[in-house]
Write a protein that holds these residues in place. Structure first.
Motif, PDB file in Angstrom:
ATOM      1  N   ALA A  26      -0.576   9.260   6.698  1.00 45.87           N
ATOM      2  CA  ALA A  26       0.879   9.347   6.545  1.00 45.87           C
ATOM      3  C   ALA A  26       1.440   8.080   5.909  1.00 45.87           C
ATOM      4  CB  ALA A  26       1.526   9.588   7.905  1.00 45.87           C
ATOM      5  N   PHE A  27       0.951   6.927   6.347  1.00 43.57           N
ATOM      6  CA  PHE A  27       1.418   5.662   5.771  1.00 43.57           C
ATOM      7  C   PHE A  27       1.066   5.575   4.294  1.00 43.57           C
ATOM      8  CE2 PHE A  27       0.786   1.192   4.667  1.00 43.57           C
ATOM      9  CZ  PHE A  27       2.021   0.665   5.025  1.00 43.57           C
ATOM     10  N   TRP A  28      -0.165   6.012   3.966  1.00 46.54           N
ATOM     11  CA  TRP A  28      -0.619   5.979   2.574  1.00 46.54           C
ATOM     12  C   TRP A  28       0.255   6.868   1.698  1.00 46.54           C
ATOM     13  CZ3 TRP A  28      -3.844   9.854  -0.064  1.00 46.54           C
ATOM     14  CH2 TRP A  28      -4.251   9.423  -1.334  1.00 46.54           C
ATOM     15  N   GLN A  29       0.659   8.028   2.217  1.00 41.59           N
ATOM     16  CA  GLN A  29       1.482   8.950   1.446  1.00 41.59           C
ATOM     17  C   GLN A  29       2.921   8.451   1.312  1.00 41.59           C
ATOM     18  OE1 GLN A  29       0.684  11.693  -0.190  1.00 41.59           O
ATOM     19  NE2 GLN A  29      -1.459  11.784   0.421  1.00 41.59           N
ATOM     20  N   LEU A  30       3.414   7.739   2.315  1.00 44.73           N
ATOM     21  CA  LEU A  30       4.817   7.315   2.319  1.00 44.73           C
ATOM     22  C   LEU A  30       5.073   5.992   1.612  1.00 44.73           C
ATOM     23  CD1 LEU A  30       5.849   8.226   5.982  1.00 44.73           C
ATOM     24  CD2 LEU A  30       6.654   9.327   3.881  1.00 44.73           C
ATOM     25  N   GLN A  31       4.021   5.155   1.467  1.00 46.67           N
ATOM     26  CA  GLN A  31       4.271   3.795   0.978  1.00 46.67           C
ATOM     27  C   GLN A  31       4.814   3.777  -0.449  1.00 46.67           C
ATOM     28  OE1 GLN A  31       2.236   2.057  -1.438  1.00 46.67           O
ATOM     29  NE2 GLN A  31       0.834   3.761  -1.783  1.00 46.67           N
ATOM     30  N   ARG A  32       4.369   4.711  -1.312  1.00 43.47           N
ATOM     31  CA  ARG A  32       4.850   4.694  -2.692  1.00 43.47           C
ATOM     32  C   ARG A  32       6.317   5.132  -2.793  1.00 43.47           C
ATOM     33  NH1 ARG A  32       2.672   4.085  -7.670  1.00 43.47           N
ATOM     34  NH2 ARG A  32       0.600   3.916  -6.775  1.00 43.47           N
ATOM     35  N   PRO A  33       6.725   6.297  -2.194  1.00 42.91           N
ATOM     36  CA  PRO A  33       8.153   6.640  -2.271  1.00 42.91           C
ATOM     37  C   PRO A  33       9.063   5.631  -1.574  1.00 42.91           C
ATOM     38  CG  PRO A  33       6.948   8.208  -0.901  1.00 42.91           C
ATOM     39  CD  PRO A  33       5.939   7.395  -1.605  1.00 42.91           C
ATOM     40  N   VAL A  34       8.589   5.025  -0.488  1.00 50.48           N
ATOM     41  CA  VAL A  34       9.395   4.016   0.190  1.00 50.48           C
ATOM     42  C   VAL A  34       9.546   2.777  -0.691  1.00 50.48           C
ATOM     43  CG1 VAL A  34       9.448   2.415   2.140  1.00 50.48           C
ATOM     44  CG2 VAL A  34       8.875   4.813   2.519  1.00 50.48           C
ATOM     45  N   SER A  35       8.451   2.370  -1.346  1.00 49.23           N
ATOM     46  CA  SER A  35       8.519   1.225  -2.256  1.00 49.23           C
ATOM     47  C   SER A  35       9.480   1.499  -3.401  1.00 49.23           C
ATOM     48  CB  SER A  35       7.125   0.912  -2.809  1.00 49.23           C
ATOM     49  OG  SER A  35       6.258   0.494  -1.778  1.00 49.23           O
ATOM     50  N   LYS A  36       9.452   2.734  -3.918  1.00 53.35           N
ATOM     51  CA  LYS A  36      10.350   3.102  -5.005  1.00 53.35           C
ATOM     52  C   LYS A  36      11.796   3.102  -4.540  1.00 53.35           C
ATOM     53  CE  LYS A  36      10.979   6.614  -8.585  1.00 53.35           C
ATOM     54  NZ  LYS A  36      10.452   7.896  -9.131  1.00 53.35           N
ATOM     55  N   LEU A  37      12.039   3.614  -3.346  1.00 52.42           N
ATOM     56  CA  LEU A  37      13.388   3.652  -2.791  1.00 52.42           C
ATOM     57  C   LEU A  37      13.954   2.254  -2.596  1.00 52.42           C
ATOM     58  CD1 LEU A  37      15.698   5.365  -1.530  1.00 52.42           C
ATOM     59  CD2 LEU A  37      14.514   5.115   0.666  1.00 52.42           C
ATOM     60  N   LEU A  38      13.108   1.327  -2.158  1.00 54.65           N
ATOM     61  CA  LEU A  38      13.535  -0.042  -1.900  1.00 54.65           C
ATOM     62  C   LEU A  38      13.466  -0.938  -3.134  1.00 54.65           C
ATOM     63  CD1 LEU A  38      11.831  -0.608   1.582  1.00 54.65           C
ATOM     64  CD2 LEU A  38      14.209   0.041   1.116  1.00 54.65           C
ATOM     65  N   GLY A  39      12.996  -0.372  -4.242  1.00 58.55           N
ATOM     66  CA  GLY A  39      12.909  -1.151  -5.476  1.00 58.55           C
ATOM     67  C   GLY A  39      11.829  -2.213  -5.444  1.00 58.55           C
ATOM     68  N   LEU A  40      10.775  -1.987  -4.678  1.00 58.24           N
ATOM     69  CA  LEU A  40       9.701  -2.966  -4.582  1.00 58.24           C
ATOM     70  C   LEU A  40       8.783  -2.885  -5.801  1.00 58.24           C
ATOM     71  CD1 LEU A  40       8.726  -2.549  -0.815  1.00 58.24           C
ATOM     72  CD2 LEU A  40      10.316  -4.183  -1.847  1.00 58.24           C
ATOM     73  N   ARG A  41       8.188  -4.001  -6.173  1.00 57.35           N
ATOM     74  CA  ARG A  41       7.344  -4.067  -7.364  1.00 57.35           C
ATOM     75  C   ARG A  41       6.132  -3.154  -7.240  1.00 57.35           C
ATOM     76  NH1 ARG A  41       3.285  -8.079  -9.176  1.00 57.35           N
ATOM     77  NH2 ARG A  41       3.256  -8.079 -11.468  1.00 57.35           N
TER      78      ARG A  41
END
Length: 231
Positions: free
Chosen positions: A33-48
């Motif tokens: 679940a963490f692996w699947q969520l980390q990319r959309p969360v990073s995109k939402l937060l504007g992370l590099r």
């Protein structure tokens, strides 16, 4: 070696208990679940990290010719090769020979992504000659099953014959001749494979019956040869 020496045999109670099974399953589900969520969360937060490729690499100078970063395995840094550099084709073939520079610029084209273990990737338009053309001209013997691509430095990598036929020996990137740091006058382009298999400064193409178990070792010793140091 440390892990092997310290390893312990699994015990029946490590896997038989209901509580242990639920705990293990919970960790596994949480990790997925963490692996699947980390990319959309990073995109939402504007992370590099949201701009990373699935390999973890960041994009660098795609479709900008020689502008993408130049890296070499360990310390490979040979002298510049002459403009008339030729590639030798040999091994298990009926018509071994030398391919002059003008035949390396056959106009075959390929768009492929170089993904370097150094942490960058770059998609480029490559031009040169399909390796399959050279192999057909050399006439592979029936027992030939692997193709070894060897650098001027001694660095090399081996590919199954069917795979090698689809690879490109590139003389140009975009509209520019390859720069020395990018493997001029000719380098291997191997789509779908990591950058350390894209052999630079190609000097020889050899047909063999078996894969090359010594290729990984060549990644080290090529860096300490005279040609590798630019002598």
């Amino acid at each position: 070696m440390h892990a092997l020496l310290r390893a312990k045999r699994p015990r029946a109670r490590d896997v038989a208990g209901r509580r242990q099974l639920l705990a293990t399953a919970g960790v596994a589900v949480g990790a997925v679940a963490f692996w699947q969520l980390q990319r959309p969360v990073s995109k939402l937060l504007g992370l590099r990290g949201a701009r990373r490729r699935f390999t973890g690499s960041y994009e660098a100078a795609s479709f900008e010719g020689n502008a993408f970063p130049a890296t070499s395995w360990v310390a490979d840094h040979p002298r510049e090769l002459p403009a008339g550099h030729r590639v030798t084709v040999g091994g298990l073939c009926s018509r071994p020979g030398v391919v002059p520079a003008e035949r390396l610029e056959a106009g075959d084209e390929l768009v492929a992504t170089l993904d370097c273990t150094g942490g960058f990737y770059s998609t480029q338009h490559w031009r040169g000659v399909r390796l399959g053309r050279l192999l057909d001209a050399a006439g592979p013997a029936p027992e030939a099953a692997h193709v070894r691509v060897v650098s001027h430095t001694g660095y090399r990598w081996s590919f199954p014959l069917a795979v090698a036929r689809r690879l490109l020996l590139a003389t140009h990137v975009g509209d520019e001749p390859l720069s020395h740091d990018h493997g001029a006058p000719v380098r291997l382009v191997a789509p779908g494979r990591r950058g350390f298999q894209w052999v630079k400064w190609v000097a020889r193409v050899e047909l063999h019956a078996d894969p090359d178990p010594g290729a990984p070792a060549a990644t080290v010793w090529s860096s300490f040869t005279a040609k590798g140091r630019g002598a």
